[in-house]
Scaffold this active site. Structure first.
Site, PDB file in Angstrom:
ATOM      1  N   ASP A 189     -17.569 -26.166  38.293  1.00 55.10           N
ATOM      2  CA  ASP A 189     -17.352 -26.239  39.750  1.00 55.10           C
ATOM      3  C   ASP A 189     -16.144 -25.428  40.193  1.00 55.10           C
ATOM      4  O   ASP A 189     -15.450 -25.794  41.146  1.00 55.10           O
ATOM      5  CB  ASP A 189     -17.198 -27.704  40.201  1.00 55.10           C
ATOM      6  CG  ASP A 189     -18.349 -28.552  39.712  1.00 55.10           C
ATOM      7  OD1 ASP A 189     -19.491 -28.099  39.878  1.00 55.10           O
ATOM      8  OD2 ASP A 189     -18.111 -29.630  39.158  1.00 55.10           O
ATOM      9  N   LYS A 222     -17.974 -20.523  40.769  1.00 55.51           N
ATOM     10  CA  LYS A 222     -18.587 -19.372  40.079  1.00 55.51           C
ATOM     11  C   LYS A 222     -19.675 -18.733  40.915  1.00 55.51           C
ATOM     12  O   LYS A 222     -19.768 -17.518  40.979  1.00 55.51           O
ATOM     13  CB  LYS A 222     -19.207 -19.810  38.748  1.00 55.51           C
ATOM     14  CG  LYS A 222     -18.218 -20.130  37.671  1.00 55.51           C
ATOM     15  CD  LYS A 222     -18.926 -20.504  36.387  1.00 55.51           C
ATOM     16  CE  LYS A 222     -19.723 -21.770  36.475  1.00 55.51           C
ATOM     17  NZ  LYS A 222     -18.972 -22.984  36.746  1.00 55.51           N
ATOM     18  N   HIS A 240     -24.810 -23.872  41.570  1.00 49.02           N
ATOM     19  CA  HIS A 240     -24.006 -22.742  42.044  1.00 49.02           C
ATOM     20  C   HIS A 240     -24.244 -22.555  43.543  1.00 49.02           C
ATOM     21  O   HIS A 240     -25.357 -22.257  43.968  1.00 49.02           O
ATOM     22  CB  HIS A 240     -24.353 -21.470  41.261  1.00 49.02           C
ATOM     23  CG  HIS A 240     -23.964 -21.565  39.812  1.00 49.02           C
ATOM     24  ND1 HIS A 240     -24.464 -20.748  38.835  1.00 49.02           N
ATOM     25  CD2 HIS A 240     -23.104 -22.392  39.183  1.00 49.02           C
ATOM     26  CE1 HIS A 240     -23.927 -21.082  37.669  1.00 49.02           C
ATOM     27  NE2 HIS A 240     -23.107 -22.075  37.856  1.00 49.02           N
ATOM     28  N   GLN A 272     -21.391 -24.053  33.913  1.00 48.36           N
ATOM     29  CA  GLN A 272     -20.414 -25.074  33.554  1.00 48.36           C
ATOM     30  C   GLN A 272     -19.037 -24.407  33.362  1.00 48.36           C
ATOM     31  O   GLN A 272     -18.812 -23.340  33.902  1.00 48.36           O
ATOM     32  CB  GLN A 272     -20.836 -25.856  32.295  1.00 48.36           C
ATOM     33  CG  GLN A 272     -22.023 -26.786  32.513  1.00 48.36           C
ATOM     34  CD  GLN A 272     -23.356 -26.080  32.573  1.00 48.36           C
ATOM     35  OE1 GLN A 272     -23.672 -25.260  31.745  1.00 48.36           O
ATOM     36  NE2 GLN A 272     -24.149 -26.403  33.568  1.00 48.36           N
TER      37      GLN A 272
END
Ligand code: IMP
Length: 416
Positions: free
Chosen positions: A13, A16, A41, A221
């Protein structure tokens, strides 16, 4: 021409999706390496929000080729839903621009049933319940089902039968457990859409590189959730660092130019596990509110804390990061004083700026902080305090900060 990597350096988080979207301005091909729909995302373009779980973030750019690498674990029904949602939101030619590695593995309803059973126990990890861990277990045990089987029906039926037998004792007794026939019926429409998209991802990357195109390999991740190097057992089940991204996409390191590490200006974590710089009380709640810190996949509230330079230096080393993208700097405007952890006091009283090799020590360290006055949006990006903070992070990590993000929209980003 150029292969770059973008990946997260904290517990996920980090923003990205937004940074990958920004870097895709100059990329022809974007490849997602590993993980599955545990990722969420988020990309905002001209006020419109897109949340991607399986499809590479490059899809929001109308001409970009998007590849799903062999390291991924894919819920075929979930993929069909995600494509439909994107098309409904006005993204064009999603299937046509998608290429899928047949060696990526299928997440089936049985994997989710196993995970529900495990996560109902007191020692739960706090997973996203998307079946990620059980699917990677099936893969490692050699009883998993690569997507390739969607093109081989007899073998598919055999493998489904075997997998169901294997997983049955591990599933939640109360849950409805679909039969092989029911799962086959769910997979039939998926096969019709997915099989024509099969591609040799390695060859596509090599060919694109030879054709002078720019390729972006997309991590999911965060590095501290890496199965080997993360805060085990509170990690995901794939390798989230550079090595895992290369393996998941199926290319070697010699092609890579830059590795962009995405870092949030503070830290968040969803699920259980150690978090030395976690802020209890109103300041943490204020950051969570201002940063909209709720999981894009599960909606769970994220735990909030200060930036941890000790952990960040470690993940920069783990990933070979060559440049940082610092996100959500605007959120820190809601506090008066911004803290940054630069060292840990260990349980024996010694102070270290090196990340502990033993992951179980992390829950017992006390962070040592430097404090900075916060900045105000009225002064925009000209505020000296903001630049003092950004320069401090660059200096402490010995890594240039090349991208600064100060809001969710694509336009709220600058190159430094
Ligand atoms: P799993 O990946 O669903 O098995 O979850 C394992 C751990 O990783 C849990 O703590 C999740 O909250 C965390 N996790 C997995 N994916 C993400 C992500 O995309 N962002 C943040 N945390 C994640």
């Amino acid at each position: 021409m150029t292969v770059n990597i973008a990946l997260g350096l904290q517990w996920g988080d980090e923003g990205k999706g937004k940074i990958i979207d920004y870097l895709t301005r100059s990329a022809h091909v974007v490849v997602r390496a590993a993980g599955g729909a545990n990722a969420g995302h988020t990309i905002k373009v001209q006020g419109k929000k897109y949340v991607l779980h399986l499809i590479p973030s490059g899809i929001v750019h109308p001409e970009t080729r998007c590849l799903m690498g062999g390291g991924m674990v894919v819920d075929p029904m979930g993929l069909l839903d995600e494509v439909s949602e994107l098309e409904a939101a006005g993204i064009s030619r999603v299937w046509e621009r998608l290429g899928i590695a047949p060696c990526a593995h299928m997440i089936l309803p049985w994997h989710r049933a196993v995970e529900r059973a495990r996560e109902s126990r007191p020692d739960a990890i706090g997973t996203t319940l998307r079946g990620i861990g059980p699917c990677y277990e099936s893969k490692a045990s050699r009883f998993g089902l690569p997507l390739a089987l969607l093109a081989h029906e007899d073998e598919l039926i055999l493998r489904l039968t075997r997998l169901r037998e294997d997983l049955l004792p591990l599933m939640e007794p109360a849950s409805e457990i679909p039969s092989v026939e029911e799962v086959l019926a769910l997979l039939a429409p998926c096969a019709a859409k997915i099989v024509p998209r099969f591609t040799n991802v390695t060859q596509e990357i090599v060919d694109a590189e030879k054709a002078q195109n720019t390729i972006l390999l997309e991590g999911a991740q965060g590095s501290l959730l890496d199965l080997t190097h993360g805060t085990y057992p509170y990690v995901t089940s794939s390798s989230t660092i550079t090595g895992g991204i290369l393996s998941g996409c199926g290319v070697g390191p010699s092609l890579v130019s830059d590795t962009f590490g995405v870092v949030k200006a503070y830290t968040t974590r969803v699920g259980n596990g150690p978090f030395p710089t976690e802020i209890d009380g109103p300041v943490g709640e204020e950051l969570a509110r201002a940063g909209h810190e709720f999981g894009a996949t599960t909606g769970r509230p994220r735990r909030c804390g200060w930036l941890d330079i000790v952990a960040l230096r470690h993940t920069i080393h783990l990933t070979g990061t060559t440049a940082l993208a610092l996100t959500k700097v605007d959120v820190l405007e809601v506090v008066d004083t911004v803290k940054v952890c630069t060292a840990y006091r260990l349980p024996d009283g010694t102070v270290t700026d090196v990340y502990p090799a033993d992951p179980y020590i992390l829950q017992d360290v006390t962070p040592i902080y430097e404090s900075f006055p916060s900045w105000r949006s009225s002064q925009g990006l000209e505020d000296e305090n903001l630049h003092r903070y950004v320069d401090f992070v660059a200096e402490q990590t010995q890594t240039p900060i090349r991208v600064l993000s100060f809001g969710p929209d694509r336009s709220q980003t600058i190159d430094r």
